[in-house]
Write an enzyme that holds these catalytic residues in place. Structure first.
Site, mmCIF file in Angstrom:
data_model
loop_
_atom_site.group_PDB
_atom_site.id
_atom_site.type_symbol
_atom_site.label_atom_id
_atom_site.label_comp_id
_atom_site.label_asym_id
_atom_site.label_seq_id
_atom_site.Cartn_x
_atom_site.Cartn_y
_atom_site.Cartn_z
ATOM 1 N N GLU A 100 0.816 -1.236 0.000
ATOM 2 C CA GLU A 100 0.000 0.000 0.000
ATOM 3 C C GLU A 100 0.841 1.275 0.000
ATOM 4 O O GLU A 100 0.587 2.217 0.751
ATOM 5 C CB GLU A 100 -0.960 -0.035 1.197
ATOM 6 C CG GLU A 100 -1.861 -1.266 1.189
ATOM 7 C CD GLU A 100 -2.737 -1.399 2.418
ATOM 8 O OE1 GLU A 100 -2.839 -0.419 3.196
ATOM 9 O OE2 GLU A 100 -3.317 -2.472 2.608
ATOM 10 N N ASN B 132 2.285 -4.999 -3.195
ATOM 11 C CA ASN B 132 0.917 -5.399 -2.856
ATOM 12 C C ASN B 132 0.060 -4.176 -2.560
ATOM 13 O O ASN B 132 0.511 -3.228 -1.909
ATOM 14 C CB ASN B 132 0.984 -6.303 -1.604
ATOM 15 C CG ASN B 132 -0.311 -7.033 -1.333
ATOM 16 O OD1 ASN B 132 -0.832 -7.715 -2.208
ATOM 17 N ND2 ASN B 132 -0.836 -6.887 -0.123
ATOM 18 N N HIS C 294 -9.926 -6.899 -1.790
ATOM 19 C CA HIS C 294 -10.935 -6.776 -0.723
ATOM 20 C C HIS C 294 -12.152 -6.150 -1.396
ATOM 21 O O HIS C 294 -12.175 -4.946 -1.680
ATOM 22 C CB HIS C 294 -10.438 -5.864 0.405
ATOM 23 C CG HIS C 294 -9.398 -6.492 1.263
ATOM 24 N ND1 HIS C 294 -9.629 -7.605 2.041
ATOM 25 C CD2 HIS C 294 -8.096 -6.161 1.482
ATOM 26 C CE1 HIS C 294 -8.529 -7.935 2.713
ATOM 27 N NE2 HIS C 294 -7.582 -7.079 2.379
ATOM 28 N N GLU D 108 -5.634 -11.042 -1.011
ATOM 29 C CA GLU D 108 -6.405 -10.873 0.242
ATOM 30 C C GLU D 108 -7.912 -10.893 -0.035
ATOM 31 O O GLU D 108 -8.670 -10.096 0.485
ATOM 32 C CB GLU D 108 -6.005 -9.561 0.931
ATOM 33 C CG GLU D 108 -4.529 -9.440 1.187
ATOM 34 C CD GLU D 108 -4.144 -8.172 1.911
ATOM 35 O OE1 GLU D 108 -5.045 -7.509 2.488
ATOM 36 O OE2 GLU D 108 -2.957 -7.811 1.910
ATOM 37 N N ASP E 146 -11.680 -11.114 -0.125
ATOM 38 C CA ASP E 146 -12.894 -11.331 0.653
ATOM 39 C C ASP E 146 -13.960 -10.429 0.022
ATOM 40 O O ASP E 146 -13.629 -9.495 -0.709
ATOM 41 C CB ASP E 146 -12.733 -11.066 2.152
ATOM 42 C CG ASP E 146 -12.020 -9.767 2.507
ATOM 43 O OD1 ASP E 146 -11.384 -9.693 3.575
ATOM 44 O OD2 ASP E 146 -12.105 -8.805 1.698
HETATM 45 O O1 G3I Z 1 -3.342 -8.731 19.228
HETATM 46 C C1 G3I Z 1 -3.759 -7.468 19.719
HETATM 47 C C2 G3I Z 1 -4.454 -7.623 21.054
HETATM 48 O O2 G3I Z 1 -3.526 -8.139 22.015
HETATM 49 C C3 G3I Z 1 -4.960 -6.269 21.515
HETATM 50 O O3 G3I Z 1 -5.700 -6.413 22.731
HETATM 51 C C4 G3I Z 1 -5.872 -5.693 20.440
HETATM 52 C C5 G3I Z 1 -6.335 -4.308 20.830
HETATM 53 O O4 G3I Z 1 -6.775 -3.650 19.641
HETATM 54 O O5 G3I Z 1 -5.144 -5.598 19.201
HETATM 55 C C6 G3I Z 1 -4.721 -6.866 18.746
HETATM 56 O O6 G3I Z 1 -4.024 -6.663 17.547
HETATM 57 C C7 G3I Z 1 -4.864 -6.470 16.431
HETATM 58 C C8 G3I Z 1 -4.297 -7.332 15.303
HETATM 59 O O7 G3I Z 1 -5.005 -7.140 14.082
HETATM 60 C C9 G3I Z 1 -4.408 -8.806 15.664
HETATM 61 O O8 G3I Z 1 -5.781 -9.138 15.782
HETATM 62 C C10 G3I Z 1 -4.783 -5.016 16.025
HETATM 63 O O9 G3I Z 1 -5.471 -4.241 16.982
HETATM 64 C C11 G3I Z 1 -5.485 -4.852 14.682
HETATM 65 O O10 G3I Z 1 -5.289 -3.539 14.219
HETATM 66 C C12 G3I Z 1 -4.874 -5.800 13.657
HETATM 67 O O11 G3I Z 1 -5.664 -5.652 12.479
HETATM 68 C C13 G3I Z 1 -5.094 -6.233 11.323
HETATM 69 C C14 G3I Z 1 -4.889 -5.128 10.286
HETATM 70 O O12 G3I Z 1 -4.402 -5.696 9.070
HETATM 71 C C15 G3I Z 1 -3.883 -4.108 10.758
HETATM 72 O O13 G3I Z 1 -2.634 -4.744 10.917
HETATM 73 C C16 G3I Z 1 -6.079 -7.256 10.795
HETATM 74 O O14 G3I Z 1 -6.161 -8.354 11.678
HETATM 75 C C17 G3I Z 1 -5.608 -7.745 9.432
HETATM 76 O O15 G3I Z 1 -6.605 -8.565 8.825
HETATM 77 C C18 G3I Z 1 -5.376 -6.557 8.496
HETATM 78 O O16 G3I Z 1 -4.865 -7.064 7.292
HETATM 79 C C19 G3I Z 1 -4.565 -6.038 6.306
HETATM 80 C C20 G3I Z 1 -3.393 -6.535 5.518
HETATM 81 O O17 G3I Z 1 -2.333 -6.782 6.374
HETATM 82 C C21 G3I Z 1 -3.039 -5.520 4.430
HETATM 83 N N1 G3I Z 1 -4.179 -5.257 3.561
HETATM 84 C C22 G3I Z 1 -5.352 -4.799 4.301
HETATM 85 C C23 G3I Z 1 -5.741 -5.833 5.347
HETATM 86 C C24 G3I Z 1 -6.999 -5.384 6.056
HETATM 87 O O18 G3I Z 1 -6.760 -4.180 6.761
#
Ligand code: G3I
Length: 606
Positions: free
Chosen positions: A152, A194, A230, A265, A267
């Site tokens: 991105e 990506n 997405h 990715e 969905d």
């Molecule tokens: O694990 C912590 C947890 O300990 C904590 O209590 C909680 C509080 O918010 O956060 C948790 O981490 C989260 C993490 O996912 C694991 O679940 C983060 O908040 C959350 O922001 C993170 O979101 C991920 C997001 O990327 C940002 O990194 C999503 O799961 C993930 O599906 C998403 O994937 C991205 C790709 O990498 C890039 N393309 C877009 C896609 C969707 O945004």
């Protein structure tokens, strides 16, 4: 492409399971038979769920870490790396002979705070970038054959470089440097750029194309482009970014530069409940996207962003506002959904294996056949009148409205002249607030000059006059009537003769000119009277039968495309969307007339 050949050989060693061969082949088996990758994003946390583990290792030949390989997870403090979770995923992939797709080395959304909030010179920032990439890629050298190097990096809308900490502290060449460092760390790895929202032909995908072309010309090591895909239900329709023609054109132009394309990715989000109709449309769109990928000849992987709807990132209200969204291939109980079957069938057929779906089922999925057509389907029932005094038959719920003519209406806010014109109650739609009490009735009739519309809205909290009628009219109380007078009820886009007439409740204030919004509404010459009522408001409106855009001739059983919506607002934005036509489950009528229902004229003298 040597690496790819190695990869393909690698996955032929699929795990043999002790259990008997399942009646239905697995996605993994069909992917292997196509020498193609079907993968899933996996999050360490879910490997404690046996069903998750079983589904991942039997259904996919590729996996990618949802979060564990991101810089904000790996290097939370400068120079201090924690690979525990990544190693767990890496081991799982190798134990199950799955190709591991590394995601992602550089991403603005997951950059460690110590860097983002730090003040580093260009040289320092370059050193930090190099150290991160050399450490991470170096650790998995020879084990991770594909990396998303930068994720991105192009801004939305204008195709310019996204402003990120890396870009700010190093400059635009941070992307090139990242690819060079990754190649230095593992010369055998395939290196991808990506991004999202670049499936079709637009400013962002143009910028990506130009960047790849420049990299190739200058010998910057890049092997592929990841299109995240997405998607939103409807994105594969004609004219939309993920449609076969447009996405196919984009993949082709990238492939002709000498890089692979992967859908990284996938969905498909939607509004409201995952009804049978939505799941069927989702299946059709998954199949369309995979078909476009496979047909291109340049697309080498199809990765879904998660396994079960239950754990989808889109269930997180921070990312999407529909807690019932079902965007993936397996439901909350790991049961395969129609989307799973649709892509499994496609892979089976392309591998020369027995199909999973009948030709008829495929025809319905691909839209060549309407699900309700064919011998067994219920035809439109014969018209009936629940009250003999009615001037026209009862409507067929969400599909056909019988409009009596000739009836002349005076636009005076009174309804005595609407007596015995059938009314339809609409109280369902994709957006309903908790404890919804908004509903409306509509009626339509005509004489030899005009078409008349009535809407009686029940709404305990009116809110209007707070949005720009020209642009955001649909965010406040308003009723919409749509017409498709072109004669082509399958039309998938707006043309002259198709109109969305959004009539604002703010017409209650008796403006000099009607407050109207919607596609082509300026051609409708609509007249409006709106009055408050004791339980909401009423709108009477009319359009000439003949305008520059159409010539409507009411004839017995004559058909127009017709639709009606209601927008409800209780405070500062829309919280209610009611829709009449059953074919429009996603609020698409504004861009796609094929989801309208039908208005059938009924000569009351018959
Ligand atoms: O694990 C912590 C947890 O300990 C904590 O209590 C909680 C509080 O918010 O956060 C948790 O981490 C989260 C993490 O996912 C694991 O679940 C983060 O908040 C959350 O922001 C993170 O979101 C991920 C997001 O990327 C940002 O990194 C999503 O799961 C993930 O599906 C998403 O994937 C991205 C790709 O990498 C890039 N393309 C877009 C896609 C969707 O945004």
């Amino acid at each position: 492409m040597l690496c790819l050949a190695l990869l393909l050989a690698f996955t032929s060693l699929a795990p043999t399971t002790a259990q008997s061969t399942p009646a239905t082949p697995t996605l993994r088996e069909m992917a292997d038979k196509n020498k193609f990758y079907v993968g899933a994003a996996v999050y360490t946390y879910h490997l404690s769920d046996p069903l998750h583990v079983e589904t991942v290792k039997t259904q996919f030949n590729m996996m990618t870490p949802e979060n564990e390989a991101k810089a904000c997870e790996l290097q939370k403090a400068r120079g201090v790396f924690n690979f525990t979770k990544m190693d767990q995923l890496m081991d799982f992939a190798e134990q199950n002979n799955m190709v591991f797709r590394g995601h992602t080395l550089v991403w603005h959304s997951c950059t460690p705070n110590w860097f983002s909030n730090g003040k580093f010179s260009r040289d320092e920032a370059i050193q930090i970038l190099r150290d991160h990439i050399m450490t991470v890629v170096g650790r998995y050298k020879g084990r991770i054959p594909i990396w998303d190097v930068v994720n991105e990096g192009i801004a939305d809308g204008n195709g310019k470089m996204r402003v990120t900490p890396w870009q700010q502290m190093i400059g635009d060449d941070y992307i090139e440097l990242a690819f060079r460092f990754a190649h230095e760390a593992d010369p055998e790895a395939l290196l991808f750029y990506n991004d999202y929202g670049a499936e079709g032909m637009n400013a962002k995908s143009d910028a990506i194309y130009n960047m790849v072309k420049d990299f190739k010309a200058r010998g910057v090591p890049i092997d592929g482009v990841g299109l995240q895909a997405h998607l939103t239900l409807g994105d594969t329709r004609n004219g939309r970014g993920a449609s076969p023609r447009i996405m196919g054109e984009n993949i082709k132009r990238l492939g002709e530069l000498g890089v692979q394309v992967q859908l990284t990715e996938v969905d498909i989000k939607h509004k409201g409940e995952p009804t049978e109709d939505i799941l069927r449309q989702e299946a059709a769109e998954y199949r369309s996207v995979l078909q476009t990928c496979l047909d291109s000849g340049y697309c080498t992987a199809f990765i879904v962003w998660g396994v079960t709807d239950k754990y989808s990132w889109l269930r997180d209200s921070r990312f999407y506002d529909n807690p019932k969204v079902a965007p993936l291939l397996f439901d909350d109980h790991y049961q395969p959904k129609p989307a799973f079957t649709a892509i499994l069938d496609l892979l089976a057929r392309r591998a020369g294996e027995p199909p999973i779906l009948s030709d008829d089922e495929v025809a319905i999925l691909t839209g060549e056949k309407k699900p309700d057509s064919g011998a067994g389907a219920a035809a439109v029932p014969a018209p009936t009148k629940s009250d003999p005094a009615q001037l026209a038959p009862d409507s067929v719920a969400g599909a056909v409205y019988y409009a009596p003519f000739p009836v002349t209406i005076t636009l005076d806010g009174e309804t005595d002249d609407w007596t015995n014109v059938p009314r339809v109650t609409v109280d369902k739609g994709p957006t309903l607030p908790a404890g919804n009490d908004t509903s409306y009735q509509f009626a339509v009739t005509a004489d030899d000059k005009k078409l008349y519309f009535l809407a009686e809205v029940k709404d305990s909290k009116l809110a209007y006059g707070t949005h720009n009628p020209a642009s955001e009219w649909y965010l406040e109380d308003s009723v919409e009537f749509y017409l498709n007078t072109t004669g082509d009820l399958k039309l998938g886009e707006y043309k002259p003769g198709v109109v969305q007439i959004g009539i604002l409740a703010a017409n209650i204030t008796k403006p000099d000119a009607p407050l109207i919004g919607g596609g082509n509404s300026d051609t409708s010459q609509v007249s409006v009277v709106a009055v408050k009522t004791e339980d909401g408001y009423r709108i009477e409106a009319s359009v000439p039968l003949v305008t520059d855009a159409w010539k409507i001739v009411p004839a017995h059983m004559g058909v127009l495309g017709f639709q009606s919506h209601l927008n409800g607002s209780s405070a500062d934005t829309r919280d209610t969307k009611l829709i009449w036509s059953a074919a429009d489950t996603q609020d698409e009528s504004w861009s796609n007339p094929s989801v309208f229902g039908q208005l059938v004229f009924w000569d009351k003298t018959k």
